[in-house]
Write a protein that holds these residues in place. Sequence first.
Motif: not given
Length: 337
Positions: A5-31
């Motif tokens: 997630v590029v731009g993870a510190s903004g509001y939309a980026g933060t929400e992306l991080v929250r969603l991807i953290a519990d996604h069954p097929y996506l693994s967060l490797v960089l914010m």
Amino acid sequence: MQTAVVGASGYAGTELVRLIADHPYLSLVLMTGESTAGKSVADHVPSLAGRFPTELYGSTEDVFASHAEVVFLALPHGASQVLVPRLLDQGRVVIDLGADFRLKSATEYEAWYGHVHATPELLQTAVYGLVERHRSELRDAQLVAAPGCYPTATTLALAPFLDRGVIEASGIVVNALSGVSGAGRTPSDRLHFPRLHGNAEAYGLVNHRHTIEMQQELGAELLFTPHLVPVSRGMLVTAYARMKMDITAGVALEILRQSYADDPFIVVTANPPSLKDAVGSNLCFVSATVDPRTGWLIAMSSLDNLGKGAASQAVQAANVALGFDESAGLSLIGIAP
């Protein structure tokens, strides 16, 4: 799949991080966060501390050396244009939450955004990420342009009636209310608490940039007026259009039900939706009625401006593009009260 997630510190980026953290097929490797690079994720967004207690934000350039196969861009308008060609050349799937690739015309982009597009050749390549309208096109897409919040809510409310020729394609009036998180994390006088609290105001009259996006997607001419209201998140749209057919309110609702019968995140309701109904979910509530006295149809919708209007919609589009279950990692339940 490894995800950044590029731009993870903004509001939309933060929400992306929250969603991807519990996604069954996506693994967060960089914010990444350009202004927060090297800073603690947990300190910047305490709500993420339980899941990311020690992680640090990287810089934007870090994405090019990462192992991410999927890259979400949650950046200010204009910033994605220099990044996307390099990411595509590296074979990554790109989901852009900004406006950079939503419009098909470079001329229209320049007219509404005030600068020449840096990569106009990609405008025809990008797939508009409104799944309910472009599901088949999104499959195997390499570049997805996630729609804006206002265009999403407006399109989902009006499109079924335009598709069937029920309403005129000109003279449509759209009024919208949005929570202040839609304005982003950067402070401003307009978002200052003493001015905002207990207040409401219209902005972007006549020339709001989302107008052209709505017109492109709907194939219609409309007058759009957004309003800022003192809530953190949520959106409510009320649209008015002249009817070409003499239909009842019941028929209008049936048109919506038939249109969205196979769309899990669209809820058709006979009652007018409220701004908070969809908050915390990827839902969009839609409704409609008619005024036989004046010959106008009233179409309404509500969604979470950071959810279906931004981050969760981007994840939904990514799910389709990557061949996952469309609903993977997304909520069908809002937060109440």
